[in-house]
Design a protein around this motif. Structure first.
Motif, PDB file in Angstrom:
ATOM      1  N   LYS A  31      63.765  69.884  62.573  1.00  0.00           N
ATOM      2  CA  LYS A  31      62.851  68.763  62.365  1.00  0.00           C
ATOM      3  C   LYS A  31      62.737  67.953  63.644  1.00  0.00           C
ATOM      4  O   LYS A  31      63.720  67.807  64.383  1.00  0.00           O
ATOM      5  CB  LYS A  31      63.349  67.856  61.232  1.00  0.00           C
ATOM      6  N   SER A  32      61.567  67.423  63.898  1.00  0.00           N
ATOM      7  CA  SER A  32      61.377  66.561  65.057  1.00  0.00           C
ATOM      8  C   SER A  32      62.067  65.224  64.812  1.00  0.00           C
ATOM      9  O   SER A  32      62.354  64.848  63.672  1.00  0.00           O
ATOM     10  CB  SER A  32      59.888  66.332  65.316  1.00  0.00           C
ATOM     11  N   GLU A  33      62.325  64.498  65.890  1.00  0.00           N
ATOM     12  CA  GLU A  33      62.979  63.202  65.755  1.00  0.00           C
ATOM     13  C   GLU A  33      62.133  62.250  64.927  1.00  0.00           C
ATOM     14  O   GLU A  33      62.653  61.432  64.161  1.00  0.00           O
ATOM     15  CB  GLU A  33      63.263  62.607  67.139  1.00  0.00           C
ATOM     16  N   ASN A  34      60.825  62.340  65.087  1.00  0.00           N
ATOM     17  CA  ASN A  34      59.945  61.468  64.318  1.00  0.00           C
ATOM     18  C   ASN A  34      60.039  61.775  62.828  1.00  0.00           C
ATOM     19  O   ASN A  34      60.088  60.860  61.998  1.00  0.00           O
ATOM     20  CB  ASN A  34      58.501  61.632  64.790  1.00  0.00           C
ATOM     21  N   THR A  35      60.092  63.063  62.477  1.00  0.00           N
ATOM     22  CA  THR A  35      60.223  63.454  61.081  1.00  0.00           C
ATOM     23  C   THR A  35      61.540  62.966  60.506  1.00  0.00           C
ATOM     24  O   THR A  35      61.595  62.470  59.374  1.00  0.00           O
ATOM     25  CB  THR A  35      60.118  64.982  60.936  1.00  0.00           C
ATOM     26  N   VAL A  36      62.608  63.096  61.275  1.00  0.00           N
ATOM     27  CA  VAL A  36      63.921  62.626  60.826  1.00  0.00           C
ATOM     28  C   VAL A  36      63.886  61.128  60.565  1.00  0.00           C
ATOM     29  O   VAL A  36      64.370  60.641  59.528  1.00  0.00           O
ATOM     30  CB  VAL A  36      65.006  62.969  61.864  1.00  0.00           C
ATOM     31  N   ALA A  37      63.312  60.377  61.499  1.00  0.00           N
ATOM     32  CA  ALA A  37      63.276  58.919  61.373  1.00  0.00           C
ATOM     33  C   ALA A  37      62.451  58.488  60.162  1.00  0.00           C
ATOM     34  O   ALA A  37      62.861  57.607  59.395  1.00  0.00           O
ATOM     35  CB  ALA A  37      62.713  58.299  62.648  1.00  0.00           C
ATOM     36  N   VAL A  38      61.288  59.110  59.967  1.00  0.00           N
ATOM     37  CA  VAL A  38      60.423  58.752  58.839  1.00  0.00           C
ATOM     38  C   VAL A  38      61.105  59.093  57.518  1.00  0.00           C
ATOM     39  O   VAL A  38      61.087  58.302  56.560  1.00  0.00           O
ATOM     40  CB  VAL A  38      59.067  59.474  58.950  1.00  0.00           C
ATOM     41  N   THR A  39      61.729  60.271  57.446  1.00  0.00           N
ATOM     42  CA  THR A  39      62.386  60.691  56.212  1.00  0.00           C
ATOM     43  C   THR A  39      63.553  59.772  55.871  1.00  0.00           C
ATOM     44  O   THR A  39      63.728  59.361  54.712  1.00  0.00           O
ATOM     45  CB  THR A  39      62.882  62.140  56.335  1.00  0.00           C
ATOM     46  N   GLU A  40      64.382  59.444  56.858  1.00  0.00           N
ATOM     47  CA  GLU A  40      65.512  58.541  56.609  1.00  0.00           C
ATOM     48  C   GLU A  40      65.018  57.170  56.161  1.00  0.00           C
ATOM     49  O   GLU A  40      65.644  56.531  55.305  1.00  0.00           O
ATOM     50  CB  GLU A  40      66.376  58.424  57.858  1.00  0.00           C
ATOM     51  N   HIS A  41      63.903  56.711  56.719  1.00  0.00           N
ATOM     52  CA  HIS A  41      63.324  55.430  56.304  1.00  0.00           C
ATOM     53  C   HIS A  41      62.921  55.477  54.836  1.00  0.00           C
ATOM     54  O   HIS A  41      63.224  54.548  54.060  1.00  0.00           O
ATOM     55  CB  HIS A  41      62.113  55.112  57.178  1.00  0.00           C
ATOM     56  N   ILE A  42      62.266  56.552  54.420  1.00  0.00           N
ATOM     57  CA  ILE A  42      61.839  56.689  53.026  1.00  0.00           C
ATOM     58  C   ILE A  42      63.046  56.751  52.096  1.00  0.00           C
ATOM     59  O   ILE A  42      63.086  56.087  51.054  1.00  0.00           O
ATOM     60  CB  ILE A  42      60.959  57.940  52.863  1.00  0.00           C
ATOM     61  N   VAL A  43      64.053  57.542  52.490  1.00  0.00           N
ATOM     62  CA  VAL A  43      65.228  57.721  51.634  1.00  0.00           C
ATOM     63  C   VAL A  43      66.030  56.433  51.512  1.00  0.00           C
ATOM     64  O   VAL A  43      66.352  55.982  50.401  1.00  0.00           O
ATOM     65  CB  VAL A  43      66.118  58.858  52.180  1.00  0.00           C
ATOM     66  N   ARG A  44      66.340  55.807  52.641  1.00  0.00           N
ATOM     67  CA  ARG A  44      67.265  54.672  52.637  1.00  0.00           C
ATOM     68  C   ARG A  44      66.591  53.352  52.261  1.00  0.00           C
ATOM     69  O   ARG A  44      67.246  52.461  51.713  1.00  0.00           O
ATOM     70  CB  ARG A  44      67.933  54.542  54.005  1.00  0.00           C
ATOM     71  N   LEU A  87      63.812  55.111  48.245  1.00  0.00           N
ATOM     72  CA  LEU A  87      64.312  55.931  47.149  1.00  0.00           C
ATOM     73  C   LEU A  87      65.707  55.506  46.687  1.00  0.00           C
ATOM     74  O   LEU A  87      65.936  55.300  45.486  1.00  0.00           O
ATOM     75  CB  LEU A  87      64.321  57.410  47.567  1.00  0.00           C
ATOM     76  N   VAL A  88      66.628  55.380  47.613  1.00  0.00           N
ATOM     77  CA  VAL A  88      67.995  55.022  47.227  1.00  0.00           C
ATOM     78  C   VAL A  88      68.087  53.632  46.607  1.00  0.00           C
ATOM     79  O   VAL A  88      68.737  53.463  45.568  1.00  0.00           O
ATOM     80  CB  VAL A  88      68.959  55.163  48.433  1.00  0.00           C
ATOM     81  N   PRO A  89      67.456  52.592  47.185  1.00  0.00           N
ATOM     82  CA  PRO A  89      67.534  51.279  46.527  1.00  0.00           C
ATOM     83  C   PRO A  89      67.006  51.287  45.090  1.00  0.00           C
ATOM     84  O   PRO A  89      67.488  50.532  44.244  1.00  0.00           O
ATOM     85  CB  PRO A  89      66.666  50.391  47.432  1.00  0.00           C
ATOM     86  N   ARG A  90      66.011  52.127  44.786  1.00  0.00           N
ATOM     87  CA  ARG A  90      65.453  52.146  43.431  1.00  0.00           C
ATOM     88  C   ARG A  90      66.293  52.962  42.460  1.00  0.00           C
ATOM     89  O   ARG A  90      66.491  52.579  41.302  1.00  0.00           O
ATOM     90  CB  ARG A  90      64.026  52.707  43.482  1.00  0.00           C
ATOM     91  N   TRP A  91      66.818  54.107  42.889  1.00  0.00           N
ATOM     92  CA  TRP A  91      67.477  55.020  41.952  1.00  0.00           C
ATOM     93  C   TRP A  91      68.967  55.188  42.221  1.00  0.00           C
ATOM     94  O   TRP A  91      69.604  56.092  41.681  1.00  0.00           O
ATOM     95  CB  TRP A  91      66.803  56.397  42.019  1.00  0.00           C
TER      96      TRP A  91
END
Length: 390
Positions: free
Chosen positions: A95-108, A111-115
């Motif tokens: 994965k590109s660094e940008n993809t990693v950063a965007v995905t971690e932003h979505i997860v942390r 997604l995680v705060p809600r579920w």
């Protein structure tokens, strides 16, 4: 899964001593507890092996091994497992660094705060869909952003299924909208010329001309070194992009390739090559002069300080806060080639290096009002000429 045999013990009861099978099981909250299953009276099964045979006959050993031996995982634990498994060294696709950063932003951050503490297997598809809709209705997030969140959450479950952390993927039944309301500003050749005319720096002039003629992404054009300009072959090699202060892989496999170098563009690049203080083969084609060529110039700074101002001088209507940058040159080339020059869409797809032609036609090419009006006129002329309205 290890096979449980349990342990036999004798317990006193009013009716007489009995054999019981003692074993451990997992509760819905993930904690472990001890359970006892009665086998029979000691007087009926005087020896332990007799009690064990009776337990087998009653099917108790099969029953206790049908129960899960691992605690049911919480969503936050499942998400962390996904980030390690899908982005670590054992990841199937880098994965590109940008993809990693965007995905971690979505997860942390979403997604995680809600579920967070919910058991992953207990999360319902309808609850997820209602939450995603609330992100659009209440938080005013774009559907394209919400669709990305759905994709990441689905991937979390897919990886969890692969590693036997969960038994189901509720995201299979969750729907979102993917249509975007974004309409990019498309420049005419005259407006592009006006922008070039308003740029006083040869560096900035050549940068914009190169982007306009090649449709290179900003990150790709900034990553160019002089050795990427293949003068004799009349092409430019695109093999990397500049992101997070260093070279990275291209956005997609289709992006890795070549774009044409027309003699007109080559003449301007040669003029800049003669003028730039950083003309070595490994030097950046569009360097940051303030940083002595160690890095390319900053696209965001260039757009804010120079490109937007030049565009407004050229008569481009840009509202405050409206998106406009080097990427608009990419849209503009695609739109002009398809609608005005009538270039084959497959050729345009190759220039933009899209993996799917639908991206070229649906996202990068807008409907041309003059063309649609002319087409309507041709039809009306044919109708009237045939006397169909008489």
């Amino acid at each position: 899964m290890s096979y449980q045999r349990g342990s036999l013990r004798i317990m006193r009861r009013k009716r007489g001593d009995i054999w019981v099978l003692r074993y451990r099981t997992t509760k819905p909250d993930g904690s472990r507890m001890e359970k006892l299953e009665e086998i029979g009276l000691l007087r009926d099964f005087p020896k332990e092996r007799d009690a064990r045979k009776e337990a087998d006959r009653l099917g108790l050993l099969v029953r206790i091994n049908d129960a899960p031996t691992h605690p049911r995982i919480r969503f936050d634990e499942l998400a962390e497992h996904y980030l390690k498994a899908d982005f670590g060294e054992n990841a199937l696709r880098p994965k590109s660094e940008n993809t990693v950063a965007v995905t971690e932003h979505i997860v942390r951050d979403y997604l995680v705060p809600r579920w967070r503490k919910q058991i992953a297997d207990d999360i319902k598809a309808l609850d997820v869909q209602l939450w995603l809709k609330s992100l659009h209705d209440d938080d005013e997030l774009a559907w394209t952003t919400i669709s990305k969140m759905r994709g990441v959450m689905s991937r979390i479950y897919k990886v969890g299924l692969l590693h036997e952390k969960v038994t189901r993927n509720p995201m299979q039944h969750v729907e979102t909208r993917t249509k975007t309301d974004y309409r990019p500003i498309v420049l005419t050749p005259a407006q592009t010329f006006g922008i070039l005319k308003a740029l006083t720096s040869l560096l900035h002039f050549t940068l914009v001309l190169t982007c306009a003629a090649t449709a290179l992404r900003a990150s790709e054009v900034l990553a160019l070194r002089w050795y990427d300009i293949e003068w004799d072959e009349k092409r430019i090699r695109v093999s990397k992009r500049w992101a997070k202060g260093k070279d990275g892989a291209t956005k997609t496999e289709a992006s890795d390739g070549y774009v044409p170098l027309h003699p007109l563009l080559a003449d301007h690049l040669k003029a800049w090559h003669e003028a730039t203080p950083h003309a070595g083969d490994a030097d950046f084609v569009f360097p940051s002069l303030k940083r002595n060529g160690r890095v390319p110039l900053s696209a965001s700074v260039f757009v804010a300080d120079h490109l937007r101002l030049a565009a407004k001088k050229a008569g481009v209507s840009i509202e405050d806060g409206q998106r406009f940058g080097l990427h608009n040159l990419r849209h503009s080339l695609s739109n002009w080639l398809v609608n005005k020059a009538k270039v084959e869409p497959k050729t345009v797809q190759g220039i933009l290096r899209h993996s799917r032609i639908q991206t070229t036609l649906d996202l990068y090419t807008q409907q041309d009002r003059e063309e649609t009006q002319a087409a309507q006129g041709q039809f009306l002329e044919a109708v009237l000429a045939s006397g169909a309205l008489q």
